[in-house]
Design a protein around this motif. Structure first.
Motif, PDB file in Angstrom:
ATOM      1  N   ARG B  86       0.729  -1.332   0.022  1.00 34.05           N
ATOM      2  CA  ARG B  86      -0.133  -0.060   0.088  1.00 34.05           C
ATOM      3  C   ARG B  86       0.778   1.233  -0.014  1.00 34.05           C
ATOM      4  O   ARG B  86       0.359   2.363   0.155  1.00 34.05           O
ATOM      5  N   ASP B 174      -7.369  -0.475  -2.293  1.00 33.07           N
ATOM      6  CA  ASP B 174      -6.030  -0.097  -2.921  1.00 33.07           C
ATOM      7  C   ASP B 174      -6.496   0.527  -4.311  1.00 33.07           C
ATOM      8  O   ASP B 174      -5.828   1.507  -4.691  1.00 33.07           O
ATOM      9  N   THR B 249      -4.283   6.728   3.421  1.00 32.56           N
ATOM     10  CA  THR B 249      -4.814   5.227   4.074  1.00 32.56           C
ATOM     11  C   THR B 249      -5.881   5.993   5.165  1.00 32.56           C
ATOM     12  O   THR B 249      -6.715   5.157   5.437  1.00 32.56           O
TER      13      THR B 249
END
Lengths: 304, 285
Positions: B86, B174, B249
């Motif tokens: 990520r 993602d 995130t």
């Protein structure tokens, strides 16, 4: 036809174009003359909608360019031979312009060939000389097969062969019935190319006439005479009212105020031998300088 | 340049001045798709644009590869925001921002720096049409470049981690990060584009965009430290904050979350179009 109606442009305190009203007619090459800073390029930009007029209106066949559905077919323009990003090829520049109106690639290659740039078409523009840049600008102007052409200094940077080509091209385009409007500082070139002249100075219209009319109005009546009997000629003709004499050599003089015909008739009556009898006609440069004498913004200082 | 005069000999014949070729059945004239295509040709025919796009892709992929090879092979939770797979958007953040900003400025600077804007306006005198199509063309290029860079980077980093025995699980979350980064690239590139059009200068446009993106958040944070709390509120609407909302995130739900980030980004584009469009329409070229 390009119509300028009361066209005025002011930049701050500076009046660049002042109440300009002229018609630029189809079928003629119309030359646009004026000293540096007279407002020629501004006028061309106003016609093309690049600058907004302070007052008045410029139209092409009765419409502003912005109202034309296919602008490149109405007017083609060359304003700046260096107006292409250096990293783009000449062909890509034309392809982009052509794509905006659905003009095909074949036409792009056609105008590149026409302007002698077929071999250099895929080179980056930064490798082009000034003359090649002019040719690309002319190719761009011809792209849409336009009814009118506006060319700012089209022969600037061209070699003699290129100058001859541009002269032939604009004459041909005008002969086809298109409106051709071009500016140049080369008087000899303008004299050979233009049918009609518009002269401006300090933004104001100074003349809007056919070339012949401008030349004839600017010319004084004067005749160059060469003869072994020069002293007799001065004694007889030099005494006439309104006639001035400029002696050039022992057997040659200029008679101001007299046309060749009365001089020839007098010579015949007196039995003088004449080896030259030439009317003196002003050049376009003389006519232009006479017109713009009081309308020059930037005047050089003579060194000698 | 060795082209000779002979090689440049023009061919002035009446036949050569024949009517323009055009697609069968379609009249010559301006349409939105044609102007957009014209602007895409302009952008893609610039060597500098192609180089910038290449730098964006190579740098993103390269950094991803180095990170994937260098990261310690620990037992990461596959759904953790801190999982190495990520990291591609975080790694690429600065390079993508900077290159997007340069690409956006280049699109406008190529027109104003060379004077090509005059040719463009002679072909497309409707200024709002031209500006909207230039904006759309820049956005397409930025989105395409960033998407290729991020997707390639993500694919490579995931592949290398898997080869090294680190479990990888790529999911919709993602995809959100990648789309957010692509969107942010478009926003930051267009901000640079608008500022370059407004100033008619690549240096001016890039400087202002850099200031707005990197300097303004710091200055506003410092101002908040000395008691000007409202600066933090202002800071939340800067383009930089769009990034936090769309590809981070962890995002701040008080500003509408991810959708709020997209809305803010669209707001920046809309304000740019309206303000610069007005300026572009009124001023002399």
């Amino acid at each position: 036809m390009i119509e300028l109606n009361g066209l005025t442009k002011r930049y701050g305190d500076k009046l660049a174009v002042s109440d300009l009203t002229v018609d630029i007619r189809p079928g003629l090459v119309t030359g646009f003359l004026g000293p540096n800073g007279a407002g020629k390029s501004t006028t061309m930009r106003l016609i093309l909608g690049l600058d907004k007029p302070t007052a008045g209106r410029a139209t092409i066949d009765g419409r502003r360019l912005v109202d034309c559905p296919a602008p490149l077919t109405e007017v083609g323009a060359l304003l700046d031979a260096k107006g292409v990003p250096g990293g783009r090829s000449g062909r890509d520049h034309l392809l982009a312009l052509a794509a905006s109106q659905g003009i095909g690639r074949r036409r792009v290659d056609q105008v590149l060939e026409l302007c002698g740039l077929g071999d250099a078409a895929r080179q980056a523009f930064k490798t082009y000389s000034l003359g090649m840049g002019q040719r690309l600008g002319i190719a761009a102007a011809l792209l849409g097969d336009p009814k009118a052409l506006i060319l700012d200094e089209p022969v600037n940077g061209l070699d003699p062969e290129g100058v001859l080509w541009v002269r032939g091209l604009v004459r041909h385009l005008a002969h086809e019935g298109r409106t051709v409007f071009l500016s140049s500082h080369l008087m000899s070139e303008m004299a050979q190319t233009a049918d009609h002249l518009i002269v401006i100075g300090q933004g104001r219209l100074l003349a809007d006439k056919p070339v012949e009319q401008l030349l004839s109005q600017a010319s004084e009546t004067a005749t160059r005479v060469s003869s072994p009997q020069i002293a007799d000629i001065i004694r007889v003709l030099g005494q006439l009212p309104g006639v001035n004499v400029t002696i050039e050599s022992s057997d040659s003089l200029v008679l101001h105020g007299l046309a060749p015909l009365p001089i020839g008739q007098t010579a015949a009556a007196y039995g003088w031998v004449l080896s030259e009898l030439t009317p003196i006609i002003s050049s376009l440069e003389d006519a232009y300088l006479g017109l713009t004498e009081g309308a020059v913004d930037y005047r050089s200082t003579a060194l000698v | 340049m060795t082209t000779t005069t002979d090689a440049l000999a023009p061919t002035t014949t009446p036949a050569a001045l024949a009517r323009p070729t055009r697609p069968a059945g379609r009249p010559v004239g301006l349409t939105w798709p044609r102007v957009l295509r014209s602007e895409l040709i302009k952008l893609l025919s610039l060597r500098s644009t192609r180089w910038a796009l290449a730098v964006m892709v190579v740098a993103t992929v390269g950094m991803g590869a180095i990170y994937a090879l260098a990261v310690e092979a620990e037992d990461y939770a596959v759904d953790s925001p801190a999982h190495p797979a990520r990291m591609v958007s975080r790694l690429a953040q600065y390079i993508v921002q900077f290159v997007a900003l340069v690409i956006g400025a280049l699109g406008a600077a190529s027109e104003y720096g060379s004077g090509a804007i005059r040719s463009s306006l002679c072909a497309v005198p409707r200024r709002r049409t031209l500006l909207v199509c230039q904006t759309a063309a820049s956005a397409s290029l930025l989105a395409g470049g960033a998407a290729v860079a991020m997707a390639s980077g993500q694919a490579l980093i995931s592949g290398l981690l898997a080869v090294r025995g680190i479990p990888v699980q790529v999911g919709w979350g993602d995809l959100r990060l990648l789309l957010g980064m692509v969107f942010y690239s478009v926003v930051i590139g267009l901000v640079a584009f608008f500022l370059t059009v407004a100033t008619r200068s690549a240096v001016g446009g890039v400087s202002l965009a850099l200031g707005l993106t990197f300097l303004a958040p710091i200055m506003l944070a410092l101002a908040a430290v000395v008691g000007l709390d409202w600066c933090l509120e202002v800071s939340a609407f800067l383009p930089e904050h769009v990034a936090g909302q769309t590809w981070s995130t962890s995002y701040d739900p008080s500003y509408g979350g991810v959708l709020g980030g997209y809305a803010m980004g669209c707001g920046w584009i809309a304000i740019g179009l309206i303000v610069v469009g007005g300026l572009f329409h009124e001023r002399d070229a």
